[in-house]
Design an enzyme around this catalytic site. Structure first.
Site, PDB file in Angstrom:
ATOM      1  CD  GLU A 116       4.964 -31.543   2.894  1.00 35.67           C
ATOM      2  OE1 GLU A 116       5.049 -30.469   2.286  1.00 35.67           O
ATOM      3  OE2 GLU A 116       4.218 -32.459   2.570  1.00 35.67           O
ATOM      4  CE1 TYR A 127      14.220 -35.744   9.102  1.00 33.10           C
ATOM      5  CE2 TYR A 127      12.263 -34.501   9.661  1.00 33.10           C
ATOM      6  CZ  TYR A 127      12.858 -35.682   9.295  1.00 33.10           C
ATOM      7  OH  TYR A 127      12.090 -36.801   9.107  1.00 33.10           O
TER       8      TYR A 127
HETATM    9  C1  LIG Z   1      13.431 -39.855  13.457  1.00 34.34           C
HETATM   10  C2  LIG Z   1      14.186 -41.180  13.636  1.00 34.34           C
HETATM   11  C3  LIG Z   1      14.426 -41.793  12.264  1.00 34.34           C
HETATM   12  C4  LIG Z   1      15.521 -40.912  14.324  1.00 34.34           C
HETATM   13  O1  LIG Z   1      16.227 -42.137  14.404  1.00 34.34           O
HETATM   14  P1  LIG Z   1      17.423 -42.378  15.466  1.00 34.34           P
HETATM   15  O2  LIG Z   1      18.239 -43.521  14.969  1.00 34.34           O
HETATM   16  O3  LIG Z   1      16.897 -42.503  16.831  1.00 34.34           O
HETATM   17  O4  LIG Z   1      18.248 -41.006  15.347  1.00 34.34           O
HETATM   18  P2  LIG Z   1      19.725 -40.737  15.869  1.00 34.34           P
HETATM   19  O5  LIG Z   1      20.081 -41.692  16.961  1.00 34.34           O
HETATM   20  O6  LIG Z   1      20.635 -40.669  14.707  1.00 34.34           O
HETATM   21  O7  LIG Z   1      19.566 -39.297  16.484  1.00 34.34           O
HETATM   22  C5  LIG Z   1      19.804 -38.162  15.705  1.00 34.34           C
HETATM   23  C6  LIG Z   1      19.522 -36.892  16.468  1.00 34.34           C
HETATM   24  O8  LIG Z   1      18.148 -36.547  16.450  1.00 34.34           O
HETATM   25  C7  LIG Z   1      17.614 -36.451  17.763  1.00 34.34           C
HETATM   26  N1  LIG Z   1      16.360 -37.154  17.769  1.00 34.34           N
HETATM   27  C8  LIG Z   1      16.003 -38.152  16.943  1.00 34.34           C
HETATM   28  N2  LIG Z   1      14.765 -38.579  17.236  1.00 34.34           N
HETATM   29  C9  LIG Z   1      14.354 -37.841  18.261  1.00 34.34           C
HETATM   30  C10 LIG Z   1      13.179 -37.836  19.011  1.00 34.34           C
HETATM   31  N3  LIG Z   1      12.169 -38.690  18.783  1.00 34.34           N
HETATM   32  N4  LIG Z   1      13.080 -36.936  20.004  1.00 34.34           N
HETATM   33  C11 LIG Z   1      14.083 -36.066  20.245  1.00 34.34           C
HETATM   34  N5  LIG Z   1      15.245 -36.049  19.574  1.00 34.34           N
HETATM   35  C12 LIG Z   1      15.354 -36.934  18.592  1.00 34.34           C
HETATM   36  C13 LIG Z   1      18.601 -37.137  18.650  1.00 34.34           C
HETATM   37  O9  LIG Z   1      18.661 -36.508  19.902  1.00 34.34           O
HETATM   38  C14 LIG Z   1      19.913 -37.016  17.924  1.00 34.34           C
HETATM   39  O10 LIG Z   1      20.595 -35.847  18.244  1.00 34.34           O
HETATM   40  P3  LIG Z   1      22.096 -35.939  18.779  1.00 34.34           P
HETATM   41  O11 LIG Z   1      22.856 -36.701  17.716  1.00 34.34           O
HETATM   42  O12 LIG Z   1      22.486 -34.518  18.883  1.00 34.34           O
HETATM   43  O13 LIG Z   1      21.996 -36.671  20.056  1.00 34.34           O
HETATM   44  C15 LIG Z   1      13.365 -42.164  14.518  1.00 34.34           C
HETATM   45  O14 LIG Z   1      13.057 -41.508  15.734  1.00 34.34           O
HETATM   46  C16 LIG Z   1      12.093 -42.677  13.884  1.00 34.34           C
HETATM   47  O15 LIG Z   1      12.088 -43.672  13.175  1.00 34.34           O
HETATM   48  N6  LIG Z   1      10.945 -42.019  14.169  1.00 34.34           N
HETATM   49  C17 LIG Z   1       9.642 -42.485  13.728  1.00 34.34           C
HETATM   50  C18 LIG Z   1       9.452 -42.302  12.260  1.00 34.34           C
HETATM   51  C19 LIG Z   1       9.358 -40.851  11.882  1.00 34.34           C
HETATM   52  O16 LIG Z   1       8.690 -40.052  12.529  1.00 34.34           O
HETATM   53  N7  LIG Z   1      10.022 -40.474  10.772  1.00 34.34           N
HETATM   54  C20 LIG Z   1      10.021 -39.125  10.270  1.00 34.34           C
HETATM   55  C21 LIG Z   1       8.860 -38.862   9.396  1.00 34.34           C
HETATM   56  S1  LIG Z   1       8.886 -39.809   7.887  1.00 34.34           S
END
Ligand SMILES: CC(C)(COP(=O)(O)OP(=O)(O)OC[C@H]1O[C@@H](n2cnc3c(N)ncnc32)[C@H](O)[C@@H]1OP(=O)(O)O)[C@@H](O)C(=O)NCCC(=O)NCCS
Length: 160
Positions: A116, A127
């Protein structure tokens, strides 16, 4: 030596923007980890996720970069938290954590995955690219610090 909760709290403190109020407190985290239905994974900056199932000491030189917190109940696996430290984003660690989430869920016998998120979370792209699709909305579920409300969107993936 830092324990695993220390690692997760250090990432939590940096990864969640305070405006959304999504970060858990240490008390919430340690309380949840005392339940037999809750599991976690840590990942290092090098993309390696040691098998921490027994709460063993981290390997020498382990730099904690991200984690997931998940719940398994009766064949359903739910992602409660996923976070990557801002210094280590955009390097595929979030995607790797999602893969491990699915792999671990399968090993626990899960048939259905759930997560969620607040409706404006850019993590939606990650996701969806992992196969999750929205199945429902909880209107005004999140209350923000500034008084605004945001819907929660539930995503699901059936494991075959
Ligand atoms: C969401 C999160 C875990 C992604 O981590 P990350 O290590 O940067 O992710 P990845 O490098 O594996 O990227 C995965 C894909 O998602 C996309 N993506 C991830 N975060 C993104 C963001 N903030 N904005 C846009 N695209 C995003 C990337 O473009 C990537 O796509 P690609 O592989 O086609 O280039 C990180 O941004 C985070 O910790 N966010 C804050 C916490 C949060 O909101 N968690 C979710 C709710 S619990």
């Amino acid at each position: 030596m830092m324990d695993h909760i220390d690692y997760m709290m250090a990432i939590m403190a940096e990864a969640f923007d305070p405006q959304w109020g999504e970060a858990w407190t240490r008390r919430q985290l340690s309380g949840s980890l005392s339940l037999p239905t809750i599991f976690y994974r840590l990942i290092g900056a090098d993309g390696v996720s040691p098998d921490f199932a027994t709460n063993a000491a981290a390997p020498e030189g382990f730099t904690p970069a991200g984690f997931t917190l998940t719940r398994h109940i009766s064949g359903e696996e739910e992602l409660l938290l996923i976070a990557v430290h801002p210094a280590h984003r955009g390097k595929g660690l979030g995607r790797k954590l999602m893969e491990l989430f699915e792999q671990d869920a399968r090993s626990r016998g899960a048939a259905q995955m759930f997560l969620e998120m607040r409706s404006n979370n850019p993590a939606e792209r990650l996701y969806r690219s992992c196969g999750y699709l929205p199945i429902g909305k909880r209107k005004d579920y999140y209350r923000l610090k500034n008084g605004d409300r945001l819907d929660a969107v539930t995503f699901s993936l059936a494991l075959t």
